[in-house]
Design a protein around this motif. Structure first.
Motif, PDB file in Angstrom:
ATOM      1  N   GLY A  68       0.790  -1.223   0.000  1.00  0.00           N
ATOM      2  CA  GLY A  68       0.000   0.000   0.000  1.00  0.00           C
ATOM      3  C   GLY A  68       0.819   1.268   0.000  1.00  0.00           C
ATOM      4  O   GLY A  68       0.284   2.352  -0.236  1.00  0.00           O
ATOM      5  N   GLY A  69       2.123   1.159   0.268  1.00  0.00           N
ATOM      6  CA  GLY A  69       2.993   2.322   0.242  1.00  0.00           C
ATOM      7  C   GLY A  69       3.351   2.698  -1.191  1.00  0.00           C
ATOM      8  O   GLY A  69       3.005   2.004  -2.143  1.00  0.00           O
ATOM      9  N   PRO A  70       4.074   3.817  -1.375  1.00  0.00           N
ATOM     10  CA  PRO A  70       4.379   4.298  -2.720  1.00  0.00           C
ATOM     11  C   PRO A  70       5.221   3.337  -3.549  1.00  0.00           C
ATOM     12  O   PRO A  70       4.944   3.117  -4.731  1.00  0.00           O
ATOM     13  CB  PRO A  70       5.116   5.615  -2.467  1.00  0.00           C
ATOM     14  N   THR A  71       6.259   2.745  -2.946  1.00  0.00           N
ATOM     15  CA  THR A  71       7.096   1.809  -3.698  1.00  0.00           C
ATOM     16  C   THR A  71       6.291   0.597  -4.116  1.00  0.00           C
ATOM     17  O   THR A  71       6.413   0.102  -5.254  1.00  0.00           O
ATOM     18  CB  THR A  71       8.318   1.378  -2.858  1.00  0.00           C
ATOM     19  N   ASP A  72       5.459   0.098  -3.226  1.00  0.00           N
ATOM     20  CA  ASP A  72       4.601  -1.048  -3.528  1.00  0.00           C
ATOM     21  C   ASP A  72       3.617  -0.709  -4.643  1.00  0.00           C
ATOM     22  O   ASP A  72       3.411  -1.512  -5.573  1.00  0.00           O
ATOM     23  CB  ASP A  72       3.846  -1.462  -2.267  1.00  0.00           C
ATOM     24  N   THR A  73       3.017   0.462  -4.592  1.00  0.00           N
ATOM     25  CA  THR A  73       2.030   0.865  -5.599  1.00  0.00           C
ATOM     26  C   THR A  73       2.665   0.957  -6.984  1.00  0.00           C
ATOM     27  O   THR A  73       2.124   0.449  -7.974  1.00  0.00           O
ATOM     28  CB  THR A  73       1.411   2.222  -5.220  1.00  0.00           C
ATOM     29  N   ILE A  74       3.817   1.608  -7.068  1.00  0.00           N
ATOM     30  CA  ILE A  74       4.526   1.743  -8.345  1.00  0.00           C
ATOM     31  C   ILE A  74       4.914   0.376  -8.882  1.00  0.00           C
ATOM     32  O   ILE A  74       4.751   0.078 -10.076  1.00  0.00           O
ATOM     33  CB  ILE A  74       5.772   2.633  -8.170  1.00  0.00           C
ATOM     34  N   THR A  75       5.421  -0.488  -7.995  1.00  0.00           N
ATOM     35  CA  THR A  75       5.856  -1.820  -8.410  1.00  0.00           C
ATOM     36  C   THR A  75       4.718  -2.616  -9.025  1.00  0.00           C
ATOM     37  O   THR A  75       4.890  -3.265 -10.069  1.00  0.00           O
ATOM     38  CB  THR A  75       6.422  -2.589  -7.207  1.00  0.00           C
ATOM     39  N   HIS A  86       5.205 -14.651 -18.259  1.00  0.00           N
ATOM     40  CA  HIS A  86       4.905 -15.290 -16.978  1.00  0.00           C
ATOM     41  C   HIS A  86       4.485 -14.221 -15.982  1.00  0.00           C
ATOM     42  O   HIS A  86       4.884 -13.057 -16.091  1.00  0.00           O
ATOM     43  CB  HIS A  86       6.113 -16.066 -16.447  1.00  0.00           C
ATOM     44  N   SER A  87       3.711 -14.635 -15.005  1.00  0.00           N
ATOM     45  CA  SER A  87       3.228 -13.683 -14.012  1.00  0.00           C
ATOM     46  C   SER A  87       4.356 -13.254 -13.080  1.00  0.00           C
ATOM     47  O   SER A  87       5.368 -13.944 -12.924  1.00  0.00           O
ATOM     48  CB  SER A  87       2.085 -14.300 -13.199  1.00  0.00           C
ATOM     49  N   ILE A  88       4.167 -12.091 -12.471  1.00  0.00           N
ATOM     50  CA  ILE A  88       5.104 -11.553 -11.488  1.00  0.00           C
ATOM     51  C   ILE A  88       4.336 -11.339 -10.192  1.00  0.00           C
ATOM     52  O   ILE A  88       3.313 -10.666 -10.172  1.00  0.00           O
ATOM     53  CB  ILE A  88       5.711 -10.223 -11.956  1.00  0.00           C
ATOM     54  N   VAL A  89       4.829 -11.938  -9.123  1.00  0.00           N
ATOM     55  CA  VAL A  89       4.183 -11.762  -7.829  1.00  0.00           C
ATOM     56  C   VAL A  89       5.021 -10.806  -6.987  1.00  0.00           C
ATOM     57  O   VAL A  89       6.243 -10.715  -7.145  1.00  0.00           O
ATOM     58  CB  VAL A  89       4.003 -13.105  -7.086  1.00  0.00           C
ATOM     59  N   ILE A  90       4.352 -10.091  -6.098  1.00  0.00           N
ATOM     60  CA  ILE A  90       5.014  -9.118  -5.227  1.00  0.00           C
ATOM     61  C   ILE A  90       5.064  -9.677  -3.814  1.00  0.00           C
ATOM     62  O   ILE A  90       4.053 -10.146  -3.281  1.00  0.00           O
ATOM     63  CB  ILE A  90       4.260  -7.774  -5.215  1.00  0.00           C
ATOM     64  N   GLU A  91       6.243  -9.662  -3.206  1.00  0.00           N
ATOM     65  CA  GLU A  91       6.366 -10.015  -1.793  1.00  0.00           C
ATOM     66  C   GLU A  91       6.846  -8.788  -1.033  1.00  0.00           C
ATOM     67  O   GLU A  91       7.730  -8.074  -1.480  1.00  0.00           O
ATOM     68  CB  GLU A  91       7.324 -11.189  -1.590  1.00  0.00           C
ATOM     69  N   ASN A  92       6.227  -8.548   0.107  1.00  0.00           N
ATOM     70  CA  ASN A  92       6.590  -7.408   0.951  1.00  0.00           C
ATOM     71  C   ASN A  92       7.331  -7.918   2.175  1.00  0.00           C
ATOM     72  O   ASN A  92       6.751  -8.599   3.021  1.00  0.00           O
ATOM     73  CB  ASN A  92       5.338  -6.636   1.370  1.00  0.00           C
ATOM     74  N   VAL A  93       8.633  -7.638   2.240  1.00  0.00           N
ATOM     75  CA  VAL A  93       9.464  -8.033   3.377  1.00  0.00           C
ATOM     76  C   VAL A  93       9.968  -6.750   4.035  1.00  0.00           C
ATOM     77  O   VAL A  93      10.835  -6.070   3.502  1.00  0.00           O
ATOM     78  CB  VAL A  93      10.647  -8.911   2.938  1.00  0.00           C
TER      79      VAL A  93
END
Length: 333
Positions: free
Chosen positions: A49-56, A69-76
């Motif tokens: 939900g933060g800016p870097t996450d939103t842009i990504t 292929h799909s791209i998944v996002i992981e937040n660490v």
């Protein structure tokens, strides 16, 4: 097992052995040539939900098409993003775990933390994605209606206000602001910009210097009070919002940029495919509209989207900001 016989019998055995060795030796190259064959993961070292996450998420969704292929996002999260970045530094160089980071994670953290990895040597640059200034905002309970009034209010109320910091970018900008204005306020750490912004809106903290990506939607919704952007030019996405120069704090210029890296030693052919997918995504009109008009991002020119350009830019930023951070003795809390 031993073989007996003439030299003519030995040759086929040697040929088979060499052929097998050649197959093994060429396996990484072959794998790189057909890359990708499965889902790719992009590590975002901040909260969802933060800016870097939103842009990504906007860029990654479009990149999946040319990659097939799909791209998944992981937040660490944690340690101003250094934990997530470290996860990618230790990953296999096969292109399946990538690092999305920005000014704070891949520049500022290196001066403030004793990192177990080298920000330049342990990553392969892929592409610079976006850049944008910060927006100075407060909750609506703060009485100041202009940047000059905000500075005066902070000076009159030392240590009574609190600023949310979800990354080293927030910390550096907050300390830089205090040094320039002679103000004092508390820096409250969060695991990302999104939870910090939520607390600011609810009144638990008073102000933030956050990226336009997350600030502008809340400004448009009337949830926060904006004062200025930390740039010399106004944002196209918010033309009514003054620059810091216009608002009374000339020279307080800070740009937060977002980029993509792979682990060190990732084959060049994989880097080239990832870069081509990123370039194609950034050229898409729908992606450009969302990034620029909705989130206030600037998309770099094509010449600045190469791996070499990202490396040069990151190195120059390190040379610019590390002396300031070290001289101010900025440390994580």
């Amino acid at each position: 097992m031993f073989f007996r016989g003439t030299s003519n019998m030995k040759m086929p055995v040697l040929a088979v052995a060499l052929a097998a060795f050649g197959t093994i030796a060429s396996a990484p190259v072959a794998n790189a040539q057909v890359y990708p064959t499965r889902t790719i993961t992009m590590n975002v070292p901040f909260a969802a939900g933060g800016p870097t996450d939103t842009i990504t998420r906007i860029v990654a969704q479009r990149m999946s098409a040319p990659l097939g292929h799909s791209i998944v996002i992981e937040n660490v999260t944690g340690a101003d993003g250094s934990i997530g970045v470290g996860r990618v530094a230790r990953a296999a160089p096969d292109g399946y775990l990538l690092s999305i980071g920005q000014w704070s994670t891949h520049v500022l953290n290196g001066a403030a933390y004793a990192l177990p990895y080298d920000l330049l040597k342990d990553f392969e640059p892929v592409a610079l994605l976006t850049t944008n200034p910060l927006v100075i905002v407060t909750n609506k309970g703060v009485p100041a209606t202009s940047l000059k009034e905000l500075i005066a209010w902070l000076r009159a109320n030392p240590d009574r206000a609190a600023m949310g910091i979800g990354s080293m970018a927030h910390r550096v900008s907050g300390v830089y602001f205090q040094n320039l204005t002679g103000t004092r306020f508390t820096l409250v750490p969060y695991r990302g910009a999104a939870p910090a912004m939520q607390d600011m809106i609810s009144g638990q903290i008073q102000l933030m210097f956050d990226q336009a990506a997350t600030s502008l939607p809340l400004v448009r919704a009337g949830s926060t009070r904006p004062y200025a952007v930390t740039a010399a030019m106004r944002l196209a996405a918010a033309p009514d919002l003054p620059t810091v120069d216009e608002a009374g704090l000339p020279g307080f210029h800070i740009a937060v940029w977002t980029a993509l890296w792979a682990p060190r030693a990732t084959p060049k052919s994989i880097i080239d495919k990832l870069n081509a997918a990123a370039v194609e995504a950034l050229a898409d009109p729908a992606v450009r509209k969302r990034l620029t008009e909705e989130l206030g991002q600037d998309i770099p020119p094509r010449a600045q989207q190469t791996p070499d350009a990202l490396y040069a830019y990151q190195k120059a930023e390190i040379e610019k900001w590390w002396p300031l951070i070290k001289s101010a003795n900025i440390r994580p809390e």
